[in-house]
Design an enzyme around this catalytic site. Sequence first.
Site, PDB file in Angstrom:
ATOM      1  N   ALA A  39      -8.586 -14.343  12.863  1.00 59.25           N
ATOM      2  CA  ALA A  39      -9.831 -13.606  13.094  1.00 59.25           C
ATOM      3  C   ALA A  39     -10.990 -14.569  12.881  1.00 59.25           C
ATOM      4  CB  ALA A  39      -9.914 -12.446  12.112  1.00 59.25           C
ATOM      5  N   GLU A  88      -0.440 -12.798  14.476  1.00 58.24           N
ATOM      6  CA  GLU A  88      -0.283 -11.364  14.778  1.00 58.24           C
ATOM      7  C   GLU A  88      -0.302 -11.132  16.297  1.00 58.24           C
ATOM      8  OE1 GLU A  88      -3.478 -10.245  12.011  1.00 58.24           O
ATOM      9  OE2 GLU A  88      -2.066  -8.818  11.136  1.00 58.24           O
ATOM     10  N   GLU A 119      -3.882 -14.755   5.111  1.00 57.50           N
ATOM     11  CA  GLU A 119      -4.953 -13.831   4.715  1.00 57.50           C
ATOM     12  C   GLU A 119      -5.159 -13.723   3.208  1.00 57.50           C
ATOM     13  OE1 GLU A 119      -2.933 -13.396   7.239  1.00 57.50           O
ATOM     14  OE2 GLU A 119      -3.967 -12.468   8.923  1.00 57.50           O
TER      15      GLU A 119
HETATM   16  N1  3HC Z   1     -13.013 -18.258  11.747  1.00 56.19           N
HETATM   17  C1  3HC Z   1     -14.175 -18.917  11.912  1.00 56.19           C
HETATM   18  N2  3HC Z   1     -14.301 -20.254  11.776  1.00 56.19           N
HETATM   19  C2  3HC Z   1     -13.200 -20.943  11.476  1.00 56.19           C
HETATM   20  C3  3HC Z   1     -11.961 -20.325  11.299  1.00 56.19           C
HETATM   21  C4  3HC Z   1     -11.874 -18.911  11.440  1.00 56.19           C
HETATM   22  N3  3HC Z   1     -10.720 -18.261  11.314  1.00 56.19           N
HETATM   23  N4  3HC Z   1     -11.041 -21.273  11.004  1.00 56.19           N
HETATM   24  C5  3HC Z   1     -11.703 -22.441  11.014  1.00 56.19           C
HETATM   25  N5  3HC Z   1     -12.990 -22.259  11.296  1.00 56.19           N
HETATM   26  C6  3HC Z   1     -14.036 -23.282  11.442  1.00 56.19           C
HETATM   27  C7  3HC Z   1     -14.255 -24.043  10.125  1.00 56.19           C
HETATM   28  O1  3HC Z   1     -15.188 -23.374   9.324  1.00 56.19           O
HETATM   29  C8  3HC Z   1     -14.761 -25.374  10.635  1.00 56.19           C
HETATM   30  O2  3HC Z   1     -16.121 -25.220  10.964  1.00 56.19           O
HETATM   31  P1  3HC Z   1     -17.142 -26.444  10.765  1.00 56.19           P
HETATM   32  O3  3HC Z   1     -16.603 -27.544  11.629  1.00 56.19           O
HETATM   33  O4  3HC Z   1     -18.434 -25.873  11.192  1.00 56.19           O
HETATM   34  O5  3HC Z   1     -17.085 -26.788   9.286  1.00 56.19           O
HETATM   35  C9  3HC Z   1     -13.989 -25.560  11.942  1.00 56.19           C
HETATM   36  O6  3HC Z   1     -13.527 -24.263  12.320  1.00 56.19           O
HETATM   37  C10 3HC Z   1     -12.800 -26.479  11.830  1.00 56.19           C
HETATM   38  O7  3HC Z   1     -12.004 -26.035  10.727  1.00 56.19           O
HETATM   39  P2  3HC Z   1     -11.339 -27.066   9.725  1.00 56.19           P
HETATM   40  O8  3HC Z   1     -12.337 -28.082   9.298  1.00 56.19           O
HETATM   41  O9  3HC Z   1     -10.648 -26.273   8.695  1.00 56.19           O
HETATM   42  O10 3HC Z   1     -10.307 -27.789  10.702  1.00 56.19           O
HETATM   43  P3  3HC Z   1      -8.831 -28.285  10.417  1.00 56.19           P
HETATM   44  O11 3HC Z   1      -8.367 -28.868  11.676  1.00 56.19           O
HETATM   45  O12 3HC Z   1      -8.786 -29.068   9.155  1.00 56.19           O
HETATM   46  O13 3HC Z   1      -7.978 -26.939  10.131  1.00 56.19           O
HETATM   47  C11 3HC Z   1      -7.212 -24.716  10.519  1.00 56.19           C
HETATM   48  C12 3HC Z   1      -7.802 -25.992  11.141  1.00 56.19           C
HETATM   49  C13 3HC Z   1      -5.805 -25.014   9.959  1.00 56.19           C
HETATM   50  C14 3HC Z   1      -7.116 -23.680  11.595  1.00 56.19           C
HETATM   51  C15 3HC Z   1      -8.110 -24.235   9.346  1.00 56.19           C
HETATM   52  O14 3HC Z   1      -9.438 -24.172   9.819  1.00 56.19           O
HETATM   53  C16 3HC Z   1      -7.777 -22.886   8.803  1.00 56.19           C
HETATM   54  O15 3HC Z   1      -6.890 -22.756   7.979  1.00 56.19           O
HETATM   55  N6  3HC Z   1      -8.520 -21.841   9.234  1.00 56.19           N
HETATM   56  C17 3HC Z   1      -8.435 -20.520   8.685  1.00 56.19           C
HETATM   57  C18 3HC Z   1      -7.217 -19.793   9.170  1.00 56.19           C
HETATM   58  C19 3HC Z   1      -7.194 -18.411   8.592  1.00 56.19           C
HETATM   59  O16 3HC Z   1      -7.398 -18.188   7.406  1.00 56.19           O
HETATM   60  N7  3HC Z   1      -6.913 -17.436   9.452  1.00 56.19           N
HETATM   61  C20 3HC Z   1      -6.833 -16.082   9.040  1.00 56.19           C
HETATM   62  C21 3HC Z   1      -8.145 -15.436   9.230  1.00 56.19           C
HETATM   63  S1  3HC Z   1      -8.153 -13.795   8.598  1.00 56.19           S
HETATM   64  C22 3HC Z   1      -7.387 -12.873   9.780  1.00 56.19           C
HETATM   65  O17 3HC Z   1      -6.918 -13.395  10.759  1.00 56.19           O
HETATM   66  C23 3HC Z   1      -7.372 -11.406   9.523  1.00 56.19           C
HETATM   67  C24 3HC Z   1      -6.435 -10.697  10.432  1.00 56.19           C
HETATM   68  O18 3HC Z   1      -5.236 -10.444   9.761  1.00 56.19           O
HETATM   69  C25 3HC Z   1      -7.022  -9.387  10.899  1.00 56.19           C
END
Ligand code: 3HC
Length: 699
Positions: free
Chosen positions: A62, A104, A124
């Site tokens: 998300a 998902e 999450e």
């Molecule tokens: N939403 C918005 N922005 C995000 C994001 C997300 N899910 N994931 C990453 N970003 C942004 C980061 O803030 C960063 O922004 P910036 O360059 O402005 O600082 C940019 O994307 C790049 O991210 P990283 O620096 O972390 O890049 P990496 O290549 O090191 O890692 C990644 C990539 C493994 C995808 C890592 O970003 C990550 O773990 N992201 C979060 C994943 C996550 O937690 N997903 C679950 C979200 S909750 C959800 O899905 C709820 C659902 O169940 C309904």
Amino acid sequence: MSSPVSYALHDTVGVITIDNPPVNALSQAVRAGIVDALEQAASDSSEAVVIACAGRTFIAGADITEFGRPPQEPFLPFLLDQLEQHPKLTVAAIHGTALGGGLETALACNYRMALSSAKVGLPEVKLGLLPGAGGTQRLPRVAGAQAAITMIGSGDPVSASKALAWSVIDRVVNDDLLTEAISWAKELVASGAPQRKACDETFTLSDDDRQLIETTRQALNKKTRGEFAPQRALDCIVAAAELDFKAGLKRERELFIECMSNPQAAAMQHMFFAEREAAKVDGLDRNTPKVTIQKVGIIGAGTMGGGIAMCFAQAGMHVTLLDRDEDAVAQGIARIEKNYAISVKRGRLTDDQVSAIMGNITPATDYQALADADLVIEAVFENLAIKQDVFRTLDGICKDGAILATNTSYQDVNAIAAVTQRPEWVLGMHFFSPANVMRLLEVVRGEKSNDTVIATAMAVAKTIGKTPVLAGVCYGFIGNRMLQPYFRETSLCLIEGATPAQIDGAMERWGMAMGPLAVGDLAGLDIGYKAREQLSDAEKGNPASYLVADRLVEAGRLGQKSGAGYYRYDPETRARLDDPDVMAIVEATSAELGITRRAISDEEIVDRLTLALANEGARILEEGIAQRASDIDVVYIYGYGFPRFKGGPMHNAEARGIAEVVARINEFAETLSAENWQPSQLLLDLAASGGKLRDVKAH
Ligand code: 3HC
Ligand code: NAI
């Protein structure tokens, strides 16, 4: 505005491509685009649909930036229901990381293919949430209990091969993902493969599975102590077994909303962005040239030097570890070997890996060995004159363009730089103990440090797996400077009426990894004692804030290393035990200082300690020592065991309300000490204007 989602027919296969850099997060526009594309595919000549992503990764979840704002349709659960019920056979083509809502989405497809380098996960819980778009209901149905409990409970992603073994995905390919996915979709159609739907699968929990849930609950209770989401995430897996799919989804949604409304979710999402922001240096050109670091010199093979050497050697860099004489350096090497022997025993490293790492470390006693180092880090005794001597020597020996860093905790980095002819190549790189374990690195910018030095230090920190935070020069930089009022209030609570167990218990129940007095015992009470010996009475401040500690040291109680400090330590189990002898010292000291002991509530302890941190943090921000409030939060979470689910001392204060924080500080100024409890000007200004700490930029 053009949609981040496109749709095109590749022969008989409709391909939905998501192109929403940087990580293809499921923003409203992406969700809407997928719904449109699915509608198109439903009514065109396609026989199957492939969902794929452009750029570096499959959907990473998300869009976290949308959390906390009013949700906008189409909602993800609706979209995934449309996907699962789609009339055409669907295949997810995964590269990079399919995380959270991304996995998902894949689970709502009929089939899943991934590149061998891909990872999938439901992270999450790390954001204070649980999978909220059917992940807790579809994953157990698709992959069974063990995969679901492990992946949803820990939040850790798994490799494509593990995901294949667990049937989270169906096929792994090495390259040409899209071509492979399209031809597989055709094959599936041609062979009459069914449109498998997770929602139609049944899921039950065996006795062993229930046992696994229980042991996971207990493990998570320890590992994620105080966190709200992980236990609820496991509740959802139980619901998947006990309820039908629709009712299970409803239960998941209820618990997801409970998590989302808990302040922990906002705190943990704040930390997600804080960590990434911390790596950025305001005003530093992205194209600033950096020094390539291959050879690293470390001076001082003691506690810190050894740990720092391990960090660089593990990252494959060549390390020269130098100490005063052969004995000292041999002792340092032996300590490193002992650490690695423990890692081998615990199965974290193999003997071969350790040999390779040790092969990267060369002992030395002659500074000439550092002549061609790209980076030198000094970690000798905490004494300005000794450190200045070391830097004078380095200045005469190191090549031009070498970066010279000090790991000092408190000394003036500018005064160290000033003894060299190249102060612009000098900075502080302040590691935390144990340096091979702790993730925090304070990168201390001296008044003359040049941009290349700062950019290189921030980058090399990442290479060795650290989270860097930029700090300016002051006594104790960010973290240790804030410890002073924190320890002051700890000592005052003790002498005014609390016991060590009450203080540490209150802070640990609140969420700190370890209470402040237990931390003192771990670090060694003699360190502060020796530091105070150098100070005048006026510099030492109010005796109530250090006299008990002095008396403990004078009684031979140096902390854990001598078996006793604020507590006694069981020689076998190392468990900390209350000690009446300590209370005798505390009570005698209170009486001597004319302090009438009183009952102090846990709430007062927590407020005094956490607000002392926030007030000093605000001063640090005001003075430009930290770039932003969230950097201070990163320092406390990665360096000092502050609970992530509280978001750090600054977020904690912001969540409480700055006006309320100022009111409480003023109350302490009236009832406790006007001198200790002057609210910082920044907090006063924000309380008056209604402004936010998170919007404050240091200049
Ligand atoms: N939403 C918005 N922005 C995000 C994001 C997300 N899910 N994931 C990453 N970003 C942004 C980061 O803030 C960063 O922004 P910036 O360059 O402005 O600082 C940019 O994307 C790049 O991210 P990283 O620096 O972390 O890049 P990496 O290549 O090191 O890692 C990644 C990539 C493994 C995808 C890592 O970003 C990550 O773990 N992201 C979060 C994943 C996550 O937690 N997903 C679950 C979200 S909750 C959800 O899905 C709820 C659902 O169940 C309904
Ligand atoms: P330590 O006493 O364990 O190690 C210091 C080492 O430096 C010893 O091996 C000593 O022989 C060597 N040494 C002293 N003078 C030297 C010289 N002139 N040339 C070469 N080697 C010399 O000390 P520790 O704890 O490793 O601390 C080192 C530095 O790191 C200090 O500045 C300290 O403030 C800082 N630091 C310490 C932390 C800790 O928790 N111990 C945390 C963060 C920083």
